[in-house]
Design a protein around this motif. Structure first.
Motif, PDB file in Angstrom:
ATOM      1  N   THR A 103      -0.560   5.732  -5.866  1.00 35.62           N
ATOM      2  CA  THR A 103      -1.588   4.738  -6.197  1.00 35.62           C
ATOM      3  C   THR A 103      -0.935   3.414  -6.535  1.00 35.62           C
ATOM      4  O   THR A 103       0.029   3.362  -7.308  1.00 35.62           O
ATOM      5  CB  THR A 103      -2.429   5.209  -7.397  1.00 35.62           C
ATOM      6  OG1 THR A 103      -3.023   6.477  -7.080  1.00 35.62           O
ATOM      7  CG2 THR A 103      -3.529   4.202  -7.714  1.00 35.62           C
TER       8      THR A 103
ATOM      9  N   ALA B   1      -4.579  -2.117  -6.781  1.00 30.62           N
ATOM     10  CA  ALA B   1      -5.641  -1.763  -5.842  1.00 30.62           C
ATOM     11  C   ALA B   1      -6.973  -1.590  -6.560  1.00 30.62           C
ATOM     12  O   ALA B   1      -7.112  -0.738  -7.446  1.00 30.62           O
ATOM     13  CB  ALA B   1      -5.273  -0.491  -5.092  1.00 30.62           C
TER      14      ALA B   1
ATOM     15  N   GLY C 178      -8.680   1.430  -2.652  1.00 33.13           N
ATOM     16  CA  GLY C 178      -7.517   1.976  -1.979  1.00 33.13           C
ATOM     17  C   GLY C 178      -7.854   2.490  -0.593  1.00 33.13           C
ATOM     18  O   GLY C 178      -8.863   2.091   0.010  1.00 33.13           O
TER      19      GLY C 178
ATOM     20  N   ALA D 193      -8.313  -2.179   2.381  1.00 32.09           N
ATOM     21  CA  ALA D 193      -8.084  -2.086   0.939  1.00 32.09           C
ATOM     22  C   ALA D 193      -8.434  -3.422   0.287  1.00 32.09           C
ATOM     23  O   ALA D 193      -8.470  -4.457   0.942  1.00 32.09           O
ATOM     24  CB  ALA D 193      -6.628  -1.738   0.657  1.00 32.09           C
TER      25      ALA D 193
ATOM     26  N   LEU E 201      -7.116  -5.670  -2.976  1.00 26.65           N
ATOM     27  CA  LEU E 201      -6.043  -5.749  -3.957  1.00 26.65           C
ATOM     28  C   LEU E 201      -6.226  -6.965  -4.846  1.00 26.65           C
ATOM     29  O   LEU E 201      -6.682  -8.015  -4.398  1.00 26.65           O
ATOM     30  CB  LEU E 201      -4.678  -5.847  -3.257  1.00 26.65           C
ATOM     31  CG  LEU E 201      -4.370  -4.807  -2.179  1.00 26.65           C
ATOM     32  CD1 LEU E 201      -3.032  -5.114  -1.545  1.00 26.65           C
ATOM     33  CD2 LEU E 201      -4.383  -3.406  -2.774  1.00 26.65           C
TER      34      LEU E 201
ATOM     35  N   ALA F 242       2.082  -3.425  -2.791  1.00 27.19           N
ATOM     36  CA  ALA F 242       1.406  -2.501  -1.884  1.00 27.19           C
ATOM     37  C   ALA F 242       2.057  -2.530  -0.514  1.00 27.19           C
ATOM     38  O   ALA F 242       2.707  -3.511  -0.131  1.00 27.19           O
ATOM     39  CB  ALA F 242      -0.076  -2.863  -1.759  1.00 27.19           C
TER      40      ALA F 242
ATOM     41  N   VAL G   8      -1.492   1.500   0.789  1.00 25.66           N
ATOM     42  CA  VAL G   8      -2.929   1.330   0.563  1.00 25.66           C
ATOM     43  C   VAL G   8      -3.731   1.350   1.860  1.00 25.66           C
ATOM     44  O   VAL G   8      -4.952   1.215   1.836  1.00 25.66           O
ATOM     45  CB  VAL G   8      -3.220   0.013  -0.196  1.00 25.66           C
ATOM     46  CG1 VAL G   8      -2.608   0.053  -1.583  1.00 25.66           C
ATOM     47  CG2 VAL G   8      -2.734  -1.199   0.584  1.00 25.66           C
TER      48      VAL G   8
END
Length: 328
Positions: free
Chosen positions: A19, A23, A26, A32, A34, A85, A120
């Protein structure tokens, strides 16, 4: 052999992806979402091709995941940022074992976890059956934490050239594997899983580094990128470089002696260790992990080793060229 299909592969890979702290949304949707605490996003992409960057008979799936992540995380660190990410594009033959793909995902997650980052999203596609090759395209996103990005173009005459991390280890490990051996284990492990000094990048930015890059193609090759972007002459101090990289007996000397070569060839031109190279104003107290290995001078642009052209210095230690270059 059980066929799980594209979405079965995605589900299994995501189960091992971890994880990302930033995020809000996700994996699982079309994209995704972010958070970007700094208001700016560092972005970089690297592509790893089987047979060019890794071999499945030399490296485990987890090794490949670690290596794919490290190449990108180091680029973000070289800007003075921290990775938040990853996005991963994967092309593989239809008969690729799901367990192998799960291993890649585990390696990616393990390399990212200490930074609070994770995969992600991304895409998977079946490659042509007759190609047989796996291709990984990894995009890393990072946060500068309020710092100004450290570019390759900021070095100035009078600056100190400094290094964080190790050089030559991955190239040494590759030389071992090419000859059918797996020892010294430390060198082989360095090729399979680089160990970039991620924290050294933000630390250098905080200390006032004027320019920085990661060493992915070889010290002389990447120092040239920095020199050309900054319009300066970079002069590497060989004695200082030896103190920084070869002062203590280790795998590089051991393997070089066995092969009848010079370990300095790997130090000067070996890539994929993802050490960091930076310049600092004279008199700067270098952050922990950074060591001086040269100076920046007016002139050039170009690279010298004790005043000698980089090409001559590389040839003197038996290296073929000054580092890796695609399409050369």
């Amino acid at each position: 052999m059980r066929v799980v299909g594209e979405f079965g592969v995605i589900a299994r890979v995501l189960a091992r992806s971890g994880t990302a702290r930033v995020a809000d949304v996700g994996p699982g949707d079309d994209a995704a979402v972010l958070r970007a605490p700094d208001g700016r996003v560092v972005a970089t992409t690297d592509v790893l091709v089987e047979g060019r960057h890794f071999r499945r008979d030399w490296s485990s799936a987890e090794d490949v995941g670690h290596k794919a992540a490290a190449a990108n995380l180091a680029d973000v660190a070289a800007m003075g940022g921290v990775t938040t990410a990853l996005l991963v594009g994967l092309a593989c033959p239809p008969d690729t074992p799901t367990t192998w793909l799960e291993g890649v995902a585990a390696g990616l997650a393990e390399e990212c976890a200490p930074l609070g980052a994770a995969v992600v999203g991304g895409d998977t596609v079946s490659s042509a059956p007759d190609s047989g090759a796996v291709v990984l395209s990894v995009t890393a996103l990072g946060d500068l934490g309020g710092r100004a990005p450290v570019l390759r173009s900021g070095a100035r005459p009078g600056d100190v050239l400094a290094l964080a991390g190790r050089l030559g280890w991955s190239a040494c490990g590759l030389a071992v594997l090419r000859r059918g051996f797996t020892s010294p284990a430390a060198a082989v492990a360095a090729h399979r899983r680089p160990a970039p000094p991620y924290a050294a990048g933000p630390a250098a930015a905080d200390a006032g580094a004027t320019a920085m890059c990661d060493v992915s193609d070889g010290l002389l090759a990447d120092a040239r990128h920095l020199a050309e972007e900054s319009g300066v002459l970079v002069d590497v101090d060989r004695a200082a470089l030896v103190r920084a990289t070869l002062a203590l007996p280790g795998p590089l000397q051991q393997v070089a002696a066995a092969l009848g070569g010079d370990p300095m060839a790997w130090v000067l031109t070996g890539g994929e260790d993802h050490a960091l190279l930076a310049t600092f104003p004279a008199g700067t107290a270098l952050p922990e992990g950074w060591v001086p290995i040269g100076t920046v001078r007016a002139g050039g642009p170009g690279v010298r080793v004790d005043g000698e052209p980089a090409e001559a210095a590389a040839a003197a230690v038996g290296a073929e060229g000054t580092g890796h270059a695609h399409f050369r």
